[in-house]
Each structure stands twice: as C-alpha cells, then as structure tokens.
Design an enzyme around this catalytic site. Structure first.
Site, mmCIF file in Angstrom:
data_model
loop_
_atom_site.group_PDB
_atom_site.id
_atom_site.type_symbol
_atom_site.label_atom_id
_atom_site.label_comp_id
_atom_site.label_asym_id
_atom_site.label_seq_id
_atom_site.Cartn_x
_atom_site.Cartn_y
_atom_site.Cartn_z
ATOM 1 N N ARG A 13 0.835 -1.190 0.000
ATOM 2 C CA ARG A 13 0.000 0.000 0.000
ATOM 3 C C ARG A 13 0.877 1.251 0.000
ATOM 4 O O ARG A 13 2.047 1.206 0.368
ATOM 5 C CB ARG A 13 -0.939 0.005 1.204
ATOM 6 C CG ARG A 13 -0.253 0.277 2.516
ATOM 7 C CD ARG A 13 -1.250 0.237 3.663
ATOM 8 N NE ARG A 13 -0.551 0.385 4.925
ATOM 9 C CZ ARG A 13 -0.267 1.544 5.483
ATOM 10 N NH1 ARG A 13 -0.606 2.665 4.875
ATOM 11 N NH2 ARG A 13 0.378 1.621 6.622
ATOM 12 N N ASP A 196 5.342 6.398 -2.460
ATOM 13 C CA ASP A 196 6.460 5.780 -3.188
ATOM 14 C C ASP A 196 7.645 5.428 -2.295
ATOM 15 O O ASP A 196 8.801 5.439 -2.740
ATOM 16 C CB ASP A 196 6.920 6.683 -4.342
ATOM 17 C CG ASP A 196 5.797 6.892 -5.346
ATOM 18 O OD1 ASP A 196 5.013 5.932 -5.544
ATOM 19 O OD2 ASP A 196 5.686 7.996 -5.896
ATOM 20 N N ARG A 197 7.372 5.149 -1.052
ATOM 21 C CA ARG A 197 8.417 4.764 -0.088
ATOM 22 C C ARG A 197 9.434 5.876 0.172
ATOM 23 O O ARG A 197 10.504 5.624 0.692
ATOM 24 C CB ARG A 197 9.149 3.490 -0.538
ATOM 25 C CG ARG A 197 8.258 2.268 -0.695
ATOM 26 C CD ARG A 197 7.642 1.885 0.659
ATOM 27 N NE ARG A 197 6.948 0.618 0.627
ATOM 28 C CZ ARG A 197 5.624 0.503 0.435
ATOM 29 N NH1 ARG A 197 4.874 1.565 0.217
ATOM 30 N NH2 ARG A 197 5.065 -0.690 0.471
ATOM 31 N N LEU A 198 9.098 7.107 -0.243
ATOM 32 C CA LEU A 198 10.010 8.230 0.011
ATOM 33 C C LEU A 198 9.575 8.914 1.318
ATOM 34 O O LEU A 198 9.107 10.048 1.339
ATOM 35 C CB LEU A 198 10.014 9.203 -1.184
ATOM 36 C CG LEU A 198 10.572 8.559 -2.461
ATOM 37 C CD1 LEU A 198 10.445 9.492 -3.650
ATOM 38 C CD2 LEU A 198 12.046 8.165 -2.250
#
Ligand SMILES: Cc1cc2nc3c(=O)[nH]c(=O)nc-3n(C[C@H](O)[C@H](O)[C@H](O)COP(=O)(O)O)c2cc1C
Length: 218
Positions: A13, A196-198
């Site tokens: 997610r 975006d995992r940032l």
C-alpha cells in the site's frame, strides 16, 4: 494481503498521512512528540500510548516488550512496571534502552534511544494510588517474568488478597518492587510514511542543552 506458503504478499500500500518540513520543526523533539501523541489520542486509536521497550541483557542480547507511557514531560517518558521483572533486571544492568511508538493508522513511528532510571517512591505512589484497586491487587501478587505453576494458582492468590482487602484484613499498598522508570531521550526519530516509499525521517540528537536535527534517507 495474506500469508501464503510462508510468504506475505499484497502489502504494497501507499503511505501518505502527512509530511515533515524542516522549516516547521520545533527546536526540541518534545513538542513534536506531544503533537503526534495527542493526534493519536484524538484519532481514538487503541492504546495510543503503547510503546515497544527494548533492553539488553548482560551479554548484549536485546529483548522487547510493550509497555504504556504514563507521563510525557520535560524530563522524558515514564512507564511503570515490576522492578523484579526481566526488563527491570536488564535496565539495572544496562540503563540504555530504546522505545518505539507505531501509530499505523497515521503512518507514523517515533523511535527513541535513551537512559532509564527509577522514578521516586513519591512519584510511583502518586500513580499507583490513582489506579483502580483491581489492577493494583494484580501488581501486588504477580511475580512478573517468573515461571509460575499455573494460572489457577495465580488467580487463587489474587482472589485471596482481594477478599482480605474487601474484609478490611489487608490493604492495597504499593509493593517496594513496583514503580516507574523515566527514559531520558538522547535520540528521537520521527518517521512519517509518504508516497512511493520516500518517507520523511527527521532525527533529533541531544547536544548539551540543544538538539541537532538531521534528515535521514528513508
Ligand atoms: C498494550 C500493552 C500494555 C502493556 N503495558 C505494560 C506496562 O505498562 N507495564 C508492564 O510492566 N507491562 C506491560 N505490558 C506487559 C508487557 O508487555 C510484558 O509482558 C511484561 O511487562 C513482562 O515483560 P518482561 O518479562 O520482559 O519484563 C503491556 C502489554 C501490552 C500488550
């Protein structure tokens, strides 16, 4: 999402519950921590003050368990426990501990590293006597972290003490081996999940009276 043949799938997610900007950070972590904890309470999350406490034993082996933060103030974070428990024995041997709060619904984590010392008897009394007598009877009887013969035996002891209290033959008093630890933070990291995992990671490190603030890569 699920567990299938030992593999966990479908957990990709997106995280986007907010952001952390350098220009709006307080100089000390306490303010931001209180803001995040208050938000967790406002969201009605279950046990928003639950934190994972990690300690290390004499050989350097870590262990973790959940405890409840009961005070958050200028000194640090206080939790209560049994001073003969495994965690307390490890703390008496090595005061360096780590705390971790995970508010999953907010995509937020706070990681704290610091030192734990016992709170005063007066402070422990103030908290102990504010609790419902039921929890205190359990605290008086349970030899936390020890091997016991059976649940029935423990319940028998609890019921016996509760009955004696009820009959006025015994009093609910704070046992000497029950009290609090104050964790004074040296490092506090705020993690905010982002797209975006940032993710945002802001770390405060104590530097005398001040704090050094850095952004870490996600
Ligand atoms: C939500 C939650 C809150 C807990 N709060 C406490 C607490 O405040 N103090 C405590 O001693 N144990 C608390 N426990 C139990 C601990 O996780 C643990 O089982 C116990 O303290 C024994 O740990 P130890 O053997 O490593 O010392 C809590 C557990 C959960 C799941």
């Amino acid at each position: 999402m699920g567990l299938e043949h030992g593999k966990i799938s479908g957990d990709r997610r997106q995280y986007d519950g907010g952001s952390l900007h350098e220009d709006s950070l307080p100089r000390a972590p306490k303010e931001l921590f209180e803001e995040w904890l208050s938000r967790a309470f406002e969201e009605d999350l279950r046990d928003p003050n639950a934190m994972v406490l990690s300690t290390v034993d004499g050989r350097g082996a870590p262990s973790s368990r959940v405890v409840l933060a009961k005070a958050v103030d200028d000194r640090g974070i206080v939790f209560y426990t049994n001073y003969d428990s495994r965690k307390a024995n490890e703390i008496e041997h090595n005061r360096r501990v780590a705390l971790l709060f995970h508010w999953r619904e907010l995509d937020r984590v706070v990681r704290i590293e610091g030192r734990a010392t016992r709170v005063s008897g007066e402070e422990a009394d103030a908290y102990f006597y504010s609790r419902p007598p039921g929890s205190n009877v359990g605290a008086m009887v349970s030899p936390q972290s020890r091997v016991i013969a059976s649940r029935e035996e423990l319940l028998g002891q609890v019921n016996e003490l509760a009955a004696r209290v009820e009959a006025g033959e015994a009093e609910v008093v704070r046992p000497d081996n029950w009290g609090g630890y104050l964790v004074v933070p040296a490092v506090v990291e705020f993690w905010q999940g982002r797209a975006d995992r940032l993710h945002d990671r802001i770390r405060y490190r104590r530097d005398g009276e001040d704090w050094i603030i850095d952004r870490l890569a996600p």
